[in-house]
Design a protein around this motif. Structure first.
Motif, PDB file in Angstrom:
ATOM      1  N   LYS A   1       0.694  -1.319   0.084  1.00 17.15           N
ATOM      2  CA  LYS A   1       0.046  -0.040  -0.033  1.00 17.15           C
ATOM      3  C   LYS A   1       0.711   1.234  -0.042  1.00 17.15           C
ATOM      4  CE  LYS A   1      -3.876  -1.923   2.654  1.00 17.15           C
ATOM      5  NZ  LYS A   1      -4.594  -1.848   4.064  1.00 17.15           N
ATOM      6  N   ILE A   2       0.527   1.969  -0.710  1.00 17.37           N
ATOM      7  CA  ILE A   2       1.110   3.559  -0.720  1.00 17.37           C
ATOM      8  C   ILE A   2       0.186   4.585  -0.594  1.00 17.37           C
ATOM      9  CG2 ILE A   2       2.690   5.072  -2.175  1.00 17.37           C
ATOM     10  CD1 ILE A   2       3.761   2.193  -1.827  1.00 17.37           C
ATOM     11  N   LEU A   3       0.553   5.577   0.241  1.00 22.17           N
ATOM     12  CA  LEU A   3      -0.323   6.671   0.612  1.00 22.17           C
ATOM     13  C   LEU A   3       0.291   7.877   0.035  1.00 22.17           C
ATOM     14  CD1 LEU A   3      -2.782   7.910   2.088  1.00 22.17           C
ATOM     15  CD2 LEU A   3      -1.337   8.214   4.122  1.00 22.17           C
ATOM     16  N   TYR A   4      -0.548   8.626  -0.885  1.00 27.64           N
ATOM     17  CA  TYR A   4       0.275   9.841  -1.393  1.00 27.64           C
ATOM     18  C   TYR A   4      -0.550  11.096  -0.869  1.00 27.64           C
ATOM     19  CZ  TYR A   4       2.078  12.952  -5.215  1.00 27.64           C
ATOM     20  OH  TYR A   4       2.523  13.925  -5.827  1.00 27.64           O
ATOM     21  N   VAL A   5       0.069  11.728  -0.064  1.00 33.89           N
ATOM     22  CA  VAL A   5      -0.515  12.944   0.640  1.00 33.89           C
ATOM     23  C   VAL A   5      -0.151  14.152  -0.263  1.00 33.89           C
ATOM     24  CG1 VAL A   5      -0.450  14.356   2.815  1.00 33.89           C
ATOM     25  CG2 VAL A   5      -0.344  11.722   2.948  1.00 33.89           C
ATOM     26  N   SER A   6      -1.004  14.978  -0.641  1.00 38.01           N
ATOM     27  CA  SER A   6      -0.540  16.255  -1.085  1.00 38.01           C
ATOM     28  C   SER A   6      -1.392  17.311  -0.687  1.00 38.01           C
ATOM     29  CB  SER A   6      -1.224  16.226  -2.670  1.00 38.01           C
ATOM     30  OG  SER A   6      -1.017  17.347  -3.401  1.00 38.01           O
ATOM     31  N   GLY A   7      -0.572  18.618  -0.237  1.00 42.22           N
ATOM     32  CA  GLY A   7      -0.849  19.714   0.155  1.00 42.22           C
ATOM     33  C   GLY A   7      -1.035  20.664  -0.608  1.00 42.22           C
ATOM     34  N   GLU A   8      -0.565  20.492  -1.995  1.00 42.87           N
ATOM     35  CA  GLU A   8      -0.540  21.446  -3.035  1.00 42.87           C
ATOM     36  C   GLU A   8      -1.664  21.145  -4.209  1.00 42.87           C
ATOM     37  OE1 GLU A   8       3.323  21.432  -4.439  1.00 42.87           O
ATOM     38  OE2 GLU A   8       4.372  22.064  -2.647  1.00 42.87           O
ATOM     39  N   GLU A   9      -2.017  19.820  -4.368  1.00 41.37           N
ATOM     40  CA  GLU A   9      -3.114  19.562  -5.477  1.00 41.37           C
ATOM     41  C   GLU A   9      -4.151  18.820  -4.692  1.00 41.37           C
ATOM     42  OE1 GLU A   9      -0.568  18.573  -9.222  1.00 41.37           O
ATOM     43  OE2 GLU A   9      -0.101  17.296  -7.587  1.00 41.37           O
ATOM     44  N   SER A  10      -5.291  19.078  -5.559  1.00 36.41           N
ATOM     45  CA  SER A  10      -6.655  18.336  -5.138  1.00 36.41           C
ATOM     46  C   SER A  10      -6.352  16.729  -5.758  1.00 36.41           C
ATOM     47  CB  SER A  10      -7.638  19.040  -5.737  1.00 36.41           C
ATOM     48  OG  SER A  10      -7.895  18.749  -7.252  1.00 36.41           O
ATOM     49  N   ALA A  11      -7.412  16.000  -5.363  1.00 37.90           N
ATOM     50  CA  ALA A  11      -7.269  14.714  -6.010  1.00 37.90           C
ATOM     51  C   ALA A  11      -7.757  14.439  -7.335  1.00 37.90           C
ATOM     52  CB  ALA A  11      -8.547  13.816  -5.166  1.00 37.90           C
ATOM     53  N   ASN A  12      -8.437  15.590  -7.791  1.00 35.79           N
ATOM     54  CA  ASN A  12      -8.939  15.413  -9.362  1.00 35.79           C
ATOM     55  C   ASN A  12      -7.385  16.002 -10.107  1.00 35.79           C
ATOM     56  OD1 ASN A  12     -11.752  14.961  -9.085  1.00 35.79           O
ATOM     57  ND2 ASN A  12     -12.163  17.071  -8.835  1.00 35.79           N
ATOM     58  N   GLN A  13      -6.688  16.888  -9.530  1.00 38.01           N
ATOM     59  CA  GLN A  13      -5.570  17.358 -10.408  1.00 38.01           C
ATOM     60  C   GLN A  13      -4.663  16.120 -10.396  1.00 38.01           C
ATOM     61  OE1 GLN A  13      -4.714  20.462  -7.548  1.00 38.01           O
ATOM     62  NE2 GLN A  13      -4.881  22.112  -9.476  1.00 38.01           N
ATOM     63  N   ILE A  14      -4.454  15.517  -9.117  1.00 40.30           N
ATOM     64  CA  ILE A  14      -3.450  14.443  -9.226  1.00 40.30           C
ATOM     65  C   ILE A  14      -3.963  13.392 -10.235  1.00 40.30           C
ATOM     66  CG2 ILE A  14      -2.395  12.700  -7.765  1.00 40.30           C
ATOM     67  CD1 ILE A  14      -2.787  14.430  -5.307  1.00 40.30           C
ATOM     68  N   LYS A  15      -5.491  12.988 -10.317  1.00 41.48           N
ATOM     69  CA  LYS A  15      -5.854  11.944 -11.010  1.00 41.48           C
ATOM     70  C   LYS A  15      -5.594  12.453 -12.750  1.00 41.48           C
ATOM     71  CE  LYS A  15      -8.272   8.597 -12.809  1.00 41.48           C
ATOM     72  NZ  LYS A  15      -7.761   7.345 -12.853  1.00 41.48           N
ATOM     73  N   MET A  16      -5.663  13.604 -12.971  1.00 39.58           N
ATOM     74  CA  MET A  16      -5.401  14.113 -14.454  1.00 39.58           C
ATOM     75  C   MET A  16      -3.909  13.731 -14.648  1.00 39.58           C
ATOM     76  SD  MET A  16      -7.446  17.726 -14.294  1.00 39.58           S
ATOM     77  CE  MET A  16      -6.418  18.458 -15.880  1.00 39.58           C
ATOM     78  N   ARG A  17      -2.925  14.172 -13.807  1.00 36.51           N
ATOM     79  CA  ARG A  17      -1.620  13.894 -14.125  1.00 36.51           C
ATOM     80  C   ARG A  17      -1.206  12.196 -14.148  1.00 36.51           C
ATOM     81  NH1 ARG A  17       2.299  14.253  -9.962  1.00 36.51           N
ATOM     82  NH2 ARG A  17       0.942  15.722  -8.839  1.00 36.51           N
ATOM     83  N   ALA A  18      -1.831  11.534 -13.106  1.00 32.92           N
ATOM     84  CA  ALA A  18      -1.919  10.045 -13.275  1.00 32.92           C
ATOM     85  C   ALA A  18      -2.293   9.589 -14.480  1.00 32.92           C
ATOM     86  CB  ALA A  18      -2.456   9.379 -12.062  1.00 32.92           C
ATOM     87  N   ASP A  19      -3.360  10.062 -15.119  1.00 30.76           N
ATOM     88  CA  ASP A  19      -3.836   9.635 -16.479  1.00 30.76           C
ATOM     89  C   ASP A  19      -2.880   9.848 -17.393  1.00 30.76           C
ATOM     90  OD1 ASP A  19      -6.007   8.766 -15.109  1.00 30.76           O
ATOM     91  OD2 ASP A  19      -7.353  10.294 -15.828  1.00 30.76           O
ATOM     92  N   ARG A  20      -2.216  11.055 -17.364  1.00 27.26           N
ATOM     93  CA  ARG A  20      -1.113  11.430 -18.620  1.00 27.26           C
ATOM     94  C   ARG A  20      -0.103  10.454 -18.493  1.00 27.26           C
ATOM     95  NH1 ARG A  20       3.064  14.855 -17.821  1.00 27.26           N
ATOM     96  NH2 ARG A  20       2.375  15.723 -16.137  1.00 27.26           N
TER      97      ARG A  20
END
Length: 436
Positions: free
Chosen positions: A100-119
């Protein structure tokens, strides 16, 4: 007293129990109570060598000293937009195949991270995204989820509610890092932390931030070029000054397994002021082109400009060339650079720098199939360098026919047969062989 005399509020006073400590009057030392940790003899300490976790990026594994150490705290710094979040998202996806990996972001929302992950074509059932900055919530989530690795992006955006100071302040960064260290060491969770850098290139926040973590990596590069360099400046589990090269592509970061070809691919055949050096970056030999341009000075004081090289070292080598080789350089402007954006800072590059300066000054080209290794002394001698066998083998592998090395480095080993190794002892001798 039910009312506070300072703020005037009622029922705000809280009783704090003060722990009594017994001082040792002889030494002034104090004991706060019994400790579960007792002194042990070094020979009786039981050591369990945990296997390192391998990622798909061999360059990253090598910079980390052979892979990710479980329970380590890794700090990654770099300029904005250089690719820190992209690198860690790719690494998180690769590590999620093993836990399991927990990616904690204080700069991006979940939608923004999902967009980068799709790319980046990142998709995993074990990768959890958690946009949060409150350390109390993050600690509770880690205790509940029990991940194998945690990514904090970034440490300057995290906040300890108990600390009454602004987010990103020295106190906040120090307390957040201390909390992350307890999580990493206490629970055996690998923690990757992104750190912002200042205008000068150092990681923002207190210097203790770099002292507390196990590994400090700098992600460097020019935003105008696609290549990125990952450099280790501190590593408790491996060699420092290791270097990994990546290329930023549409689908994310791709590792470059042979960076020497990149640094040499655009070299002109008969160019003057060019010399190839075999430099060591950690345990890896890299061939880099050093370029020099010597022109007559228009102003009163001659200019000394260096890119990727130490400016003081350039001035020193030019002084030795003028004194020991008879080159009139005091009225000449000098511009030197290490091609490809790499930064070189070791004594073994001295000889190549001297030959490139002399080549430009005399307007004579160097042999394109020849490279140079050696430290230059103030009396004009060529001094021995370390790891000469690896340097020569790398030059031979890339097709160079001749390499110039210090004469004292020829003892105790057998050079390869497919490259001519020439030992030189003085600067004058080296210039005569290289430029005729």
């Amino acid at each position: 007293m039910g009312r506070c005399p300072n703020c005037g509020e009622w029922n705000t006073l809280v009783e704090e129990v003060v722990t009594q400590t017994k001082a040792n009057t002889a030494t002034g030392l104090r004991r706060t109570g019994t400790s579960s940790v007792q002194p042990e003899l070094l020979g009786e300490v039981k050591f369990e060598n945990e296997p390192r976790i391998q990622t798909d990026l061999e360059e990253l594994n090598r910079v980390l000293g052979g892979g990710v150490v479980p329970g380590s705290l890794v700090l990654i710094g770099g300029d904005p937009g250089i690719g820190k979040s992209t690198l860690l998202l790719q690494v998180s996806s690769q590590l999620s195949r093993q836990g399991k990996i927990l990616y904690v972001s204080g700069e991006e929302s979940a939608n923004q991270i999902k967009m980068r992950a799709d790319r980046l074509n990142v998709n995993s059932d074990q990768l959890y995204i958690y946009p949060q900055t409150n350390m109390d919530e993050i600690r509770a989530t880690i205790n509940e989820l029990k991940p194998d690795a945690v990514v904090i992006d970034s440490v300057q955006t995290m906040q300890e509610p108990e600390v009454q100071s602004a987010t990103g302040s020295v106190a906040q960064v120090r307390e957040v890092t201390a909390d992350l260290m307890k999580i990493a060491k206490g629970q055996g969770i690998t923690v990757f932390v992104v750190g912002h850098v200042t205008k000068g290139g150092a990681i923002a926040g207190p210097k203790i931030l770099e002292h507390m973590v196990d590994t400090v990596l700098y992600f460097e590069g020019d935003l105008n070029h696609s290549y990125r360099i990952l450099r280790a400046v501190k590593n408790r589990f491996g060699s420092t000054n290791e270097l990994g090269v990546f290329e930023m592509r549409e689908g994310g970061l791709a590792e470059v397994t042979n960076p020497s070809e990149i640094f040499l691919e655009e070299r002109l055949k008969d160019a003057t002021g060019s010399a190839i050096v075999v430099s060591m970056e950690g345990t890896r030999p890299i061939l880099v082109e050093i370029q020099a341009l010597i022109t007559a000075s228009v102003f009163g004081n001659a200019q000394r400009t260096a890119s990727g090289l130490d400016r003081n070292r350039v001035s020193l080598i030019m002084a030795v060339l003028e004194k020991r080789a008879g080159l009139m350089l005091q009225n000449q402007d000098a511009y030197l650079k290490a091609a490809g954006g790499v930064k070189l800072n070791e004594p073994a590059i001295d000889l190549a720098m001297a030959i490139s300066i002399a080549s430009s000054y005399k307007d004579r080209g160097t042999n394109p199939s020849e490279c140079y290794v050696g430290e230059l002394g103030l009396t004009g001698e060529i001094r021995r360098v370390t790891r000469i066998e690896e340097r020569v083998a790398e030059a031979a592998k890339l097709g160079f026919n001749r390499i110039m090395v210090p004469a004292n480095n020829l003892q105790g080993w057998t050079p390869p047969k497919n490259i001519e190794v020439i030992g030189v002892s003085t600067l004058s001798q080296a210039l005569k062989l290289a430029l005729g």
